[in-house]
Scaffold this motif. Sequence first.
Motif, PDB file in Angstrom:
ATOM      1  N   UNK A  65       0.850  -1.197   0.000  1.00  0.00           N
ATOM      2  CA  UNK A  65       0.000   0.000   0.000  1.00  0.00           C
ATOM      3  C   UNK A  65       0.882   1.241   0.000  1.00  0.00           C
ATOM      4  N   UNK A  66       0.469   2.247  -0.779  1.00  0.00           N
ATOM      5  CA  UNK A  66       1.182   3.522  -0.852  1.00  0.00           C
ATOM      6  C   UNK A  66       0.411   4.557  -0.057  1.00  0.00           C
ATOM      7  N   UNK A  67       1.107   5.569   0.441  1.00  0.00           N
ATOM      8  CA  UNK A  67       0.507   6.573   1.320  1.00  0.00           C
ATOM      9  C   UNK A  67       0.659   7.959   0.688  1.00  0.00           C
ATOM     10  N   UNK A  68      -0.457   8.666   0.549  1.00  0.00           N
ATOM     11  CA  UNK A  68      -0.462  10.032   0.031  1.00  0.00           C
ATOM     12  C   UNK A  68      -0.982  10.966   1.109  1.00  0.00           C
ATOM     13  N   UNK A  69      -0.191  11.999   1.426  1.00  0.00           N
ATOM     14  CA  UNK A  69      -0.579  12.933   2.486  1.00  0.00           C
ATOM     15  C   UNK A  69       0.318  14.156   2.399  1.00  0.00           C
ATOM     16  N   UNK A  70      -0.188  15.294   2.847  1.00  0.00           N
ATOM     17  CA  UNK A  70       0.621  16.497   2.879  1.00  0.00           C
ATOM     18  C   UNK A  70       1.610  16.545   4.017  1.00  0.00           C
ATOM     19  N   UNK A  71       1.450  15.688   5.027  1.00  0.00           N
ATOM     20  CA  UNK A  71       2.393  15.651   6.142  1.00  0.00           C
ATOM     21  C   UNK A  71       3.701  15.010   5.710  1.00  0.00           C
ATOM     22  N   UNK A  72       4.838  15.433   6.279  1.00  0.00           N
ATOM     23  CA  UNK A  72       6.111  14.763   5.983  1.00  0.00           C
ATOM     24  C   UNK A  72       6.130  13.349   6.560  1.00  0.00           C
ATOM     25  N   UNK A  73       6.698  12.417   5.786  1.00  0.00           N
ATOM     26  CA  UNK A  73       6.851  11.044   6.251  1.00  0.00           C
ATOM     27  C   UNK A  73       8.253  10.883   6.845  1.00  0.00           C
ATOM     28  N   UNK A  74       8.320  10.480   8.106  1.00  0.00           N
ATOM     29  CA  UNK A  74       9.603  10.340   8.806  1.00  0.00           C
ATOM     30  C   UNK A  74      10.044   8.891   8.906  1.00  0.00           C
ATOM     31  N   UNK A  75       9.245   7.969   8.383  1.00  0.00           N
ATOM     32  CA  UNK A  75       9.560   6.557   8.395  1.00  0.00           C
ATOM     33  C   UNK A  75       8.492   5.815   7.635  1.00  0.00           C
ATOM     34  N   UNK A  76       8.612   4.499   7.498  1.00  0.00           N
ATOM     35  CA  UNK A  76       7.583   3.727   6.794  1.00  0.00           C
ATOM     36  C   UNK A  76       6.204   3.923   7.431  1.00  0.00           C
ATOM     37  N   UNK A  77       5.272   4.451   6.661  1.00  0.00           N
ATOM     38  CA  UNK A  77       3.896   4.675   7.121  1.00  0.00           C
ATOM     39  C   UNK A  77       3.833   5.495   8.407  1.00  0.00           C
ATOM     40  N   UNK A  78       4.769   6.420   8.547  1.00  0.00           N
ATOM     41  CA  UNK A  78       4.848   7.277   9.731  1.00  0.00           C
ATOM     42  C   UNK A  78       4.832   8.738   9.298  1.00  0.00           C
ATOM     43  N   UNK A  79       3.906   9.504   9.864  1.00  0.00           N
ATOM     44  CA  UNK A  79       3.729  10.909   9.511  1.00  0.00           C
ATOM     45  C   UNK A  79       4.002  11.788  10.716  1.00  0.00           C
ATOM     46  N   UNK A  80       4.526  12.989  10.460  1.00  0.00           N
ATOM     47  CA  UNK A  80       4.872  13.912  11.538  1.00  0.00           C
ATOM     48  C   UNK A  80       4.125  15.222  11.338  1.00  0.00           C
ATOM     49  N   UNK A  81       3.522  15.732  12.418  1.00  0.00           N
ATOM     50  CA  UNK A  81       2.814  17.006  12.375  1.00  0.00           C
ATOM     51  C   UNK A  81       3.372  17.933  13.449  1.00  0.00           C
ATOM     52  N   UNK A  82       3.384  19.225  13.140  1.00  0.00           N
ATOM     53  CA  UNK A  82       3.918  20.211  14.076  1.00  0.00           C
ATOM     54  C   UNK A  82       2.992  20.437  15.263  1.00  0.00           C
ATOM     55  N   UNK A  83       1.712  20.196  15.079  1.00  0.00           N
ATOM     56  CA  UNK A  83       0.714  20.476  16.106  1.00  0.00           C
ATOM     57  C   UNK A  83      -0.561  19.727  15.749  1.00  0.00           C
ATOM     58  N   UNK A  84      -1.554  19.783  16.638  1.00  0.00           N
ATOM     59  CA  UNK A  84      -2.825  19.151  16.300  1.00  0.00           C
ATOM     60  C   UNK A  84      -3.480  19.864  15.119  1.00  0.00           C
ATOM     61  N   UNK A  85      -3.358  21.199  15.061  1.00  0.00           N
ATOM     62  CA  UNK A  85      -3.918  21.950  13.936  1.00  0.00           C
ATOM     63  C   UNK A  85      -3.336  21.452  12.619  1.00  0.00           C
ATOM     64  N   UNK A  86      -2.040  21.214  12.599  1.00  0.00           N
ATOM     65  CA  UNK A  86      -1.361  20.700  11.412  1.00  0.00           C
ATOM     66  C   UNK A  86      -1.873  19.309  11.059  1.00  0.00           C
ATOM     67  N   UNK A  87      -2.020  18.472  12.068  1.00  0.00           N
ATOM     68  CA  UNK A  87      -2.500  17.104  11.857  1.00  0.00           C
ATOM     69  C   UNK A  87      -3.944  17.092  11.373  1.00  0.00           C
TER      70      UNK A  87
END
Length: 578
Positions: free
Chosen positions: A139-161
Amino acid sequence: MIHYYVSFENPLTFYVQLQMTFEVPKEGPETLELQLPAWRPGRYELQNFAQKIQRVEVLDAASQDVLTTRKLTKDRWEVTGAAGRTVQVHYNFYAHQMDAGGSWLDETQLYLNPVQGFMYIEGRQQEPCQVQLQLPDGWQLACGLPQTGPNTLQAQSFDHLADSPLIASPTLQYRNYEVESLPFYIWIQGECPVDWTRLVADFRAFSAEQLALFGSFPAQDYHFLNQILPYKHYHGVEHLNSTVITLGPAELLMTEGLYKELLGVSCHELFHAWNIKSIRPAEMQPYDYSKENYFRTCFIAEGITTYYGEYLLARAGVRTAGQYFAELNTVLRKHYDDYGRYNLSLADASMDLWLDGYKAGVPDRKVSVYHKGALVALLLDITLRRLSNHARSLDQVMRRLWEEFGQTGIGYTEQDYIRIVNEVAGRDMQAYFDKFIYGTAPLEEPLDKALGFVGCTLRIQENAAPSESVFGFRTVLKNERTEVTDILPGSPAAAALTVDDEIVAVNGRRVDMNLHNLLSTREDQHYELSVFRQNRLLTVPLIGQDGQRFWQKITIEKLPEATPEQQASFRNWLKQEF
């Protein structure tokens, strides 16, 4: 850091398993409160996402002891005894809403809008967040958040998430392009034909036009997340550095009709990356997800964006002038179809989005911030151009808003917008605001005058249907029944009919898909209608008024004998030959 873990056991149930893990310091509060958003940015009405939550459990991560939890409101929970613990919150989220603001799970994909299903800790919204997804292999993952690892997303804050939707699937397609070294990604989920060469060229063109207007971009990249569906659909929602667009039917994607819709909504949503996601009203700095965030400037956020969403496609050469006018005429029709334009101002309609802005509502009560908002933006743009001979326009207003408020993160007020418009115009524009933003003055005459500057005019044509043009009512056929759906105030129909009347005969002649013919038989326009009203048969008089016509067709067209100056002005405005 707040950790979120997303998994699913049986996609046929549509339930996603969500886990939220966080540490509470020993000196921390003995009780804390968890809030699930009650609405989402981009749709300014309460949506009560807690309806989708099942079986909330709060545990100590180390001991797996259950912590005392009490529900405070429909979407707020109080947790006791959390100090000094690592807390785990478990619950199921029902992902079975396929639109641009929803979430969806089945055996082919996971589509998730975090604002619908992720809780936050009151007072800790600014902490970084990490999302880990347990996905099947391939499965591939599409999202505006940066991916920091396999299927792992990082957000600056809850608003960002909360403002970063995702699609995970084994069948995602994508292409990317760059404008001024800024990467854009077009993701497509769905079985559909795609002319990638044409698609990328058109997207690059309108992206470049927008970037040139503002001069810089609010994010490091941008993602168009498209759900192309096997049935008819149309919806788009803006996010910080992405948009979700749901469109169908899939097999028609590259046909002229649906491709036109894809370009229009995509250009509109990209404009929102500046206008509302960055250039944000003061009342929404920051968002409060627990209650209504009232603001009176949605005519800027949505009205100006609706104007530019179509206008910039023409300016970028993606659409012809004729195609652009066809879209403008659709906006005109929707605006003039509703007599609510006489009863509610744009500023008040912005407030009333939270009341019933996305529903039909009661007859003739309200005006659309999208449709009238776009028309008053058109009026303002051409007026600024006329006052300065094209040296200034609405472009300068939007760039000023971006530089003063978008780039600084300061929310703007109504007075800020009025000040900038006045400064760009070089004169006091209060009459424009009093009439068209805070009042209900008709738009026909000022729009026609403004359009004349660019070699165009408002053309008013009679409605061919006598029920509408002469008598002021509309009907619909339901199971071979002719039912009244709309009646204009002050029209002949308003004195004789009511909504939901079933018209069965005109002057003794049975109505059977022939209403328009039956209402065209008498020069004196005197008729007797037999109607069923609340299951009672009545006969009512319907009498036309000489010279008065309703629901006229209003369109924007080029002047057949435009002067060379008007034609040059048209080229300045639309960047196309007259």
